[in-house]
Design a protein around this motif. Structure first.
Motif, PDB file in Angstrom:
ATOM      1  N   ALA A 188       0.829  -1.207   0.000  1.00 12.58           N
ATOM      2  CA  ALA A 188       0.000   0.000   0.000  1.00 12.58           C
ATOM      3  C   ALA A 188       0.859   1.252   0.000  1.00 12.58           C
ATOM      4  O   ALA A 188       0.574   2.222  -0.708  1.00 12.58           O
ATOM      5  CB  ALA A 188      -0.918  -0.007   1.229  1.00 12.58           C
ATOM      6  N   GLN A 189       1.934   1.233   0.796  1.00 16.07           N
ATOM      7  CA  GLN A 189       2.843   2.387   0.842  1.00 16.07           C
ATOM      8  C   GLN A 189       3.521   2.596  -0.501  1.00 16.07           C
ATOM      9  O   GLN A 189       3.671   3.720  -0.976  1.00 16.07           O
ATOM     10  CB  GLN A 189       3.888   2.186   1.932  1.00 16.07           C
ATOM     11  N   GLU A 190       3.935   1.497  -1.135  1.00 16.80           N
ATOM     12  CA  GLU A 190       4.583   1.590  -2.438  1.00 16.80           C
ATOM     13  C   GLU A 190       3.616   2.166  -3.474  1.00 16.80           C
ATOM     14  O   GLU A 190       3.974   3.013  -4.293  1.00 16.80           O
ATOM     15  CB  GLU A 190       5.080   0.199  -2.874  1.00 16.80           C
ATOM     16  N   GLN A 191       2.343   1.717  -3.390  1.00 14.32           N
ATOM     17  CA  GLN A 191       1.345   2.217  -4.327  1.00 14.32           C
ATOM     18  C   GLN A 191       1.130   3.710  -4.146  1.00 14.32           C
ATOM     19  O   GLN A 191       1.036   4.466  -5.111  1.00 14.32           O
ATOM     20  CB  GLN A 191       0.012   1.460  -4.124  1.00 14.32           C
ATOM     21  N   ARG A 192       1.089   4.162  -2.861  1.00 17.28           N
ATOM     22  CA  ARG A 192       0.908   5.579  -2.603  1.00 17.28           C
ATOM     23  C   ARG A 192       2.086   6.380  -3.136  1.00 17.28           C
ATOM     24  O   ARG A 192       1.937   7.460  -3.682  1.00 17.28           O
ATOM     25  CB  ARG A 192       0.740   5.825  -1.099  1.00 17.28           C
ATOM     26  N   SER A 193       3.318   5.838  -2.964  1.00 21.70           N
ATOM     27  CA  SER A 193       4.498   6.569  -3.411  1.00 21.70           C
ATOM     28  C   SER A 193       4.516   6.711  -4.925  1.00 21.70           C
ATOM     29  O   SER A 193       5.051   7.671  -5.460  1.00 21.70           O
ATOM     30  CB  SER A 193       5.768   5.870  -2.929  1.00 21.70           C
ATOM     31  N   VAL A 194       3.929   5.711  -5.633  1.00 18.23           N
ATOM     32  CA  VAL A 194       3.905   5.772  -7.089  1.00 18.23           C
ATOM     33  C   VAL A 194       2.851   6.755  -7.574  1.00 18.23           C
ATOM     34  O   VAL A 194       3.046   7.499  -8.536  1.00 18.23           O
ATOM     35  CB  VAL A 194       3.653   4.362  -7.672  1.00 18.23           C
ATOM     36  N   THR A 195       1.688   6.769  -6.902  1.00 20.09           N
ATOM     37  CA  THR A 195       0.579   7.594  -7.383  1.00 20.09           C
ATOM     38  C   THR A 195       0.631   9.022  -6.841  1.00 20.09           C
ATOM     39  O   THR A 195       0.026   9.922  -7.416  1.00 20.09           O
ATOM     40  CB  THR A 195      -0.765   6.941  -6.987  1.00 20.09           C
ATOM     41  N   ALA A 196       1.303   9.248  -5.718  1.00 21.39           N
ATOM     42  CA  ALA A 196       1.363  10.603  -5.160  1.00 21.39           C
ATOM     43  C   ALA A 196       2.109  11.526  -6.106  1.00 21.39           C
ATOM     44  O   ALA A 196       2.916  11.095  -6.926  1.00 21.39           O
ATOM     45  CB  ALA A 196       2.038  10.565  -3.798  1.00 21.39           C
ATOM     46  N   ASN A 197       1.848  12.834  -5.955  1.00 18.72           N
ATOM     47  CA  ASN A 197       2.481  13.835  -6.821  1.00 18.72           C
ATOM     48  C   ASN A 197       3.864  14.172  -6.266  1.00 18.72           C
ATOM     49  O   ASN A 197       4.107  15.265  -5.783  1.00 18.72           O
ATOM     50  CB  ASN A 197       1.580  15.073  -6.887  1.00 18.72           C
ATOM     51  N   VAL A 198       4.740  13.179  -6.322  1.00 14.09           N
ATOM     52  CA  VAL A 198       6.100  13.311  -5.796  1.00 14.09           C
ATOM     53  C   VAL A 198       7.081  13.309  -6.958  1.00 14.09           C
ATOM     54  O   VAL A 198       7.072  12.396  -7.785  1.00 14.09           O
ATOM     55  CB  VAL A 198       6.435  12.167  -4.811  1.00 14.09           C
ATOM     56  N   PHE A 199       7.916  14.329  -7.011  1.00 12.28           N
ATOM     57  CA  PHE A 199       8.899  14.460  -8.086  1.00 12.28           C
ATOM     58  C   PHE A 199      10.189  13.785  -7.654  1.00 12.28           C
ATOM     59  O   PHE A 199      10.713  14.049  -6.571  1.00 12.28           O
ATOM     60  CB  PHE A 199       9.142  15.940  -8.387  1.00 12.28           C
ATOM     61  N   SER A 212      14.894  27.807 -16.267  1.00  8.66           N
ATOM     62  CA  SER A 212      16.280  27.626 -16.694  1.00  8.66           C
ATOM     63  C   SER A 212      17.102  28.789 -16.168  1.00  8.66           C
ATOM     64  O   SER A 212      16.742  29.946 -16.370  1.00  8.66           O
ATOM     65  CB  SER A 212      16.366  27.575 -18.224  1.00  8.66           C
ATOM     66  N   ASN A 213      18.177  28.490 -15.480  1.00 14.99           N
ATOM     67  CA  ASN A 213      19.017  29.562 -14.955  1.00 14.99           C
ATOM     68  C   ASN A 213      20.482  29.174 -15.083  1.00 14.99           C
ATOM     69  O   ASN A 213      20.836  28.001 -15.000  1.00 14.99           O
ATOM     70  CB  ASN A 213      18.665  29.882 -13.500  1.00 14.99           C
ATOM     71  N   ALA A 214      21.300  30.180 -15.305  1.00 18.72           N
ATOM     72  CA  ALA A 214      22.715  29.947 -15.591  1.00 18.72           C
ATOM     73  C   ALA A 214      23.528  29.581 -14.357  1.00 18.72           C
ATOM     74  O   ALA A 214      24.718  29.296 -14.467  1.00 18.72           O
ATOM     75  CB  ALA A 214      23.320  31.185 -16.257  1.00 18.72           C
ATOM     76  N   LEU A 215      22.901  29.579 -13.177  1.00 17.97           N
ATOM     77  CA  LEU A 215      23.594  29.127 -11.976  1.00 17.97           C
ATOM     78  C   LEU A 215      23.351  27.645 -11.708  1.00 17.97           C
ATOM     79  O   LEU A 215      23.865  27.089 -10.751  1.00 17.97           O
ATOM     80  CB  LEU A 215      23.149  29.949 -10.759  1.00 17.97           C
ATOM     81  N   ASN A 216      22.539  27.022 -12.552  1.00 19.02           N
ATOM     82  CA  ASN A 216      22.258  25.589 -12.456  1.00 19.02           C
ATOM     83  C   ASN A 216      21.695  25.203 -11.084  1.00 19.02           C
ATOM     84  O   ASN A 216      22.135  24.241 -10.453  1.00 19.02           O
ATOM     85  CB  ASN A 216      23.512  24.764 -12.756  1.00 19.02           C
ATOM     86  N   VAL A 217      20.703  25.968 -10.638  1.00 11.53           N
ATOM     87  CA  VAL A 217      19.975  25.639  -9.415  1.00 11.53           C
ATOM     88  C   VAL A 217      18.613  25.107  -9.821  1.00 11.53           C
ATOM     89  O   VAL A 217      17.929  25.698 -10.663  1.00 11.53           O
ATOM     90  CB  VAL A 217      19.820  26.873  -8.503  1.00 11.53           C
ATOM     91  N   LEU A 218      18.216  23.972  -9.267  1.00 13.41           N
ATOM     92  CA  LEU A 218      16.950  23.338  -9.621  1.00 13.41           C
ATOM     93  C   LEU A 218      15.820  23.943  -8.795  1.00 13.41           C
ATOM     94  O   LEU A 218      15.690  23.677  -7.600  1.00 13.41           O
ATOM     95  CB  LEU A 218      17.031  21.833  -9.389  1.00 13.41           C
ATOM     96  N   LYS A 219      14.995  24.759  -9.442  1.00 13.24           N
ATOM     97  CA  LYS A 219      13.853  25.381  -8.787  1.00 13.24           C
ATOM     98  C   LYS A 219      12.606  24.524  -9.031  1.00 13.24           C
ATOM     99  O   LYS A 219      12.247  24.262 -10.178  1.00 13.24           O
ATOM    100  CB  LYS A 219      13.630  26.791  -9.347  1.00 13.24           C
ATOM    101  N   LEU A 220      11.936  24.116  -7.962  1.00 17.04           N
ATOM    102  CA  LEU A 220      10.780  23.223  -8.109  1.00 17.04           C
ATOM    103  C   LEU A 220       9.461  23.839  -7.644  1.00 17.04           C
ATOM    104  O   LEU A 220       8.429  23.181  -7.682  1.00 17.04           O
ATOM    105  CB  LEU A 220      11.037  21.926  -7.330  1.00 17.04           C
ATOM    106  N   GLN A 221       9.490  25.112  -7.225  1.00 15.00           N
ATOM    107  CA  GLN A 221       8.264  25.718  -6.705  1.00 15.00           C
ATOM    108  C   GLN A 221       7.105  25.673  -7.711  1.00 15.00           C
ATOM    109  O   GLN A 221       5.955  25.461  -7.347  1.00 15.00           O
ATOM    110  CB  GLN A 221       8.496  27.185  -6.308  1.00 15.00           C
ATOM    111  N   ARG A 222       7.419  25.896  -8.986  1.00 15.88           N
ATOM    112  CA  ARG A 222       6.376  26.001 -10.013  1.00 15.88           C
ATOM    113  C   ARG A 222       6.284  24.772 -10.909  1.00 15.88           C
ATOM    114  O   ARG A 222       5.552  24.777 -11.899  1.00 15.88           O
ATOM    115  CB  ARG A 222       6.617  27.262 -10.859  1.00 15.88           C
ATOM    116  N   VAL A 223       7.009  23.744 -10.578  1.00 20.21           N
ATOM    117  CA  VAL A 223       6.941  22.505 -11.363  1.00 20.21           C
ATOM    118  C   VAL A 223       5.641  21.782 -11.037  1.00 20.21           C
ATOM    119  O   VAL A 223       5.256  21.673  -9.871  1.00 20.21           O
ATOM    120  CB  VAL A 223       8.156  21.607 -11.058  1.00 20.21           C
ATOM    121  N   ARG A 224       5.001  21.295 -12.068  1.00 22.13           N
ATOM    122  CA  ARG A 224       3.743  20.577 -11.865  1.00 22.13           C
ATOM    123  C   ARG A 224       3.625  19.412 -12.830  1.00 22.13           C
ATOM    124  O   ARG A 224       4.248  19.397 -13.883  1.00 22.13           O
ATOM    125  CB  ARG A 224       2.542  21.503 -12.019  1.00 22.13           C
TER     126      ARG A 224
END
Length: 538
Positions: A20-31, A522-534
């Protein structure tokens, strides 16, 4: 018998819950993304390496932040002023930024960020007992006595000892994130794995060297329209050292992003021109962007190990002998830009190849310069040793063959990374492969590599030019960006002319991402911003 029956039901229950936990981890909106290098600390005071920086950026915020064009934007500070002297910075803070909920705050569980938190956080960076690698941010820049002041709960002030125009950009680094005093007192040295910040995501679980789990901060202060950010429910970071295995995990849908490229899979992923191969376009997207990273060969200018024979005409010849376009195409699948200007890379607003043109591929001119220096066809020139680590052996081998084509005897010597770096620092090797990555988006971050008073690092070549140093000092007193950029370009011209290095290429960031996700910046400092990722809804 009863005990055996009980054991059987226990095992069945555990298996059912696990599924059940594995199923939740697959279906949850987790990047899910991979970091090939392990995280050493989640404390912003130790945000030195990219693996630490990415995770810390998800968890913490500072006074200001950078947009995709590397312009300074408000963050926890909603506005600021700089006095006429250029030495007093006064910030007005938002009043709706909360630290993550945590036991360190007692029964209240959380509290709002105030100016005193920045006083504490910044004093901590310069505290010699902490030994933060970020202490350089304020070193020789702020006044000695009480440089940071909380004028009230929402007004924070910094006093510099001298004007430093790139200062706001420096404040965008992860070192300058705000941390609560209560958390440091509560966790002590264990704060490194019990972070309490203000970021879009908050800490959940860290299995060191395996996985880091973050969850959505329900009280995050940034919005997109009427929608409170972030969109994702969580983030899972894995630490798979083998990039080939990580690539296969991405193809199999078990990862959503990998960063960078590795020779074992690059040709399967990309065309020679740096585009995603058609067989992958239905499931993946490939994002690249200028990266504030200059790759170069440094040439030691002073000391017993300096190549005395490598006079300026010879160094210029070494630069003209290199076909950078072919190098990028054959060795890097078009990822990166040939270093066709100065040391300051593409992606900076002051970089302009038309104003500061660098070295084109011209073997005839290289041969003419060698002859002029007294080494026709390379005769009489001592053998050159190119020192590198194994990661750049292909680049160094390519350059070696190019130099051989104009008669220059040379060989490549591979060292362990730590040994190479230490010998560069001690001035024990005459020519070495190196790179310089900006901590903040201003050409000063690159020009400092050749500023005479600086030690190694950053001045690994021990380059000294009084005219360069004087112009550098003058530039630091120019508040107007346009005028200061003109000085930066003149400084780059000096480096091009003196050639204390072999200009190789300006790097690019590269992200290979599951096509189901959008909203990446995309930024030239190569920092991964995830606030607006969907995740795109089917």
């Amino acid at each position: 018998m009863a005990a055996a029956k009980y054991l059987t039901w226990s095992v069945l229950l555990i298996f059912t819950l696990s599924c059940a936990q594995e199923q939740r981890s697959v279906t949850a909106n987790v990047f899910r993304y991979n970091q090939p290098n392990h995280i050493t600390s989640l404390d912003p005071a130790f945000a030195k390496s990219q693996n630490n920086i990415w995770a810390i950026d998800h968890l913490f915020n500072g006074l200001v932040q950078l947009d995709d064009q590397l312009r300074v934007q408000p963050c926890i500070a909603k506005s600021w002023t700089i006095d006429q002297s250029g030495k007093v910075y006064t910030f007005q803070l938002r009043k709706d930024v909360w630290f993550h909920q945590d036991s360190c705050f007692g029964s209240a569980k959380r509290r709002i960020v105030v100016a005193a938190d920045f006083v504490y956080s910044f004093n901590r960076i310069i505290d010699t007992l902490i030994q933060s690698p970020g202490s350089w941010i304020f070193q020789d820049k702020v006044i000695a006595d009480k440089p940071f002041t909380a004028l009230n709960d929402s007004t924070f002030q910094i006093k510099l000892s001298r004007p430093f125009p790139p200062f706001l950009s420096i404040l965008s680094t992860q070192y300058c994130s705000v941390v609560p005093k209560e958390a440091l007192q509560f966790y002590g040295s264990l704060f490194r794995k019990n972070p309490v910040g203000t970021g879009a995501f908050q800490f959940s679980k860290w299995i060191e060297n395996q996985s880091l789990f973050l969850k959505r901060n329900p009280s995050y202060f940034e919005f997109e329209g009427d929608r409170r950010l972030p969109y994702l429910d969580g983030v899972r970071i894995q630490f798979i050292a083998d990039k080939q295995i990580a690539y296969l995990e991405l193809l199999n849908g078990k990862l959503d992003l990998i960063s960078g490229l590795e020779a074992s899979y690059t040709n399967d992923l990309l065309t020679k021109d740096g585009y995603l191969k058609e067989k992958h376009t239905s499931k993946l997207q490939f994002l690249k962007n200028p990266y504030l990273n200059s790759e170069y060969f440094g040439i030691l200018q002073t000391g017993d190990n300096a190549y005395k024979a490598l006079t300026r005409p010879v160094r210029q010849a070494l630069n003209y002998a290199l076909d950078r376009q072919a190098m990028m195409r054959t060795l890097r699948n078009g990822i990166g830009n040939p270093a066709n200007s100065g040391f300051s890379p593409a992606g900076l607003p002051s970089t302009d190849p038309s104003v500061a043109p660098g070295y084109e591929y011209n073997p005839q001119k290289a041969s003419t310069l060698l002859a002029k220096a007294g080494y026709p066809g390379g005769k009489g020139l001592p053998e050159i040793v190119i020192h590198t680590n194994k990661d750049y052996l292909d680049i160094c081998t390519y350059v070696s063959k190019q130099w051989e084509n104009i008669g220059i005897r040379n060989r490549v010597e591979v060292l362990e990374t730590a040994t190479l770096r230490e010998q560069m620092r001690q001035g024990e090797i005459g020519l070495f492969r190196a790179s310089w990555i900006a901590d903040y988006p201003d050409a000063e971050s690159f020009l400092t590599v050749f500023y005479g008073p600086n030690p190694a690092p950053p001045n690994y070549t021990r380059y000294v030019n009084k005219d360069f140093d004087n112009l550098y000092d003058q530039a630091m007193n120019i508040a107007n960006d346009t005028l200061r950029y003109k000085s930066y370009q003149d400084l780059d011209k000096m480096i091009i002319e003196d050639a204390p290095c072999i200009f190789l290429f300006y790097d690019q960031t590269s992200l290979t991402v599951n096509k189901m996700y959008t909203g990446f910046s995309s930024n030239a400092l190569n920092v991964l911003k995830l606030q607006r990722v969907r995740k795109i809804e089917n």
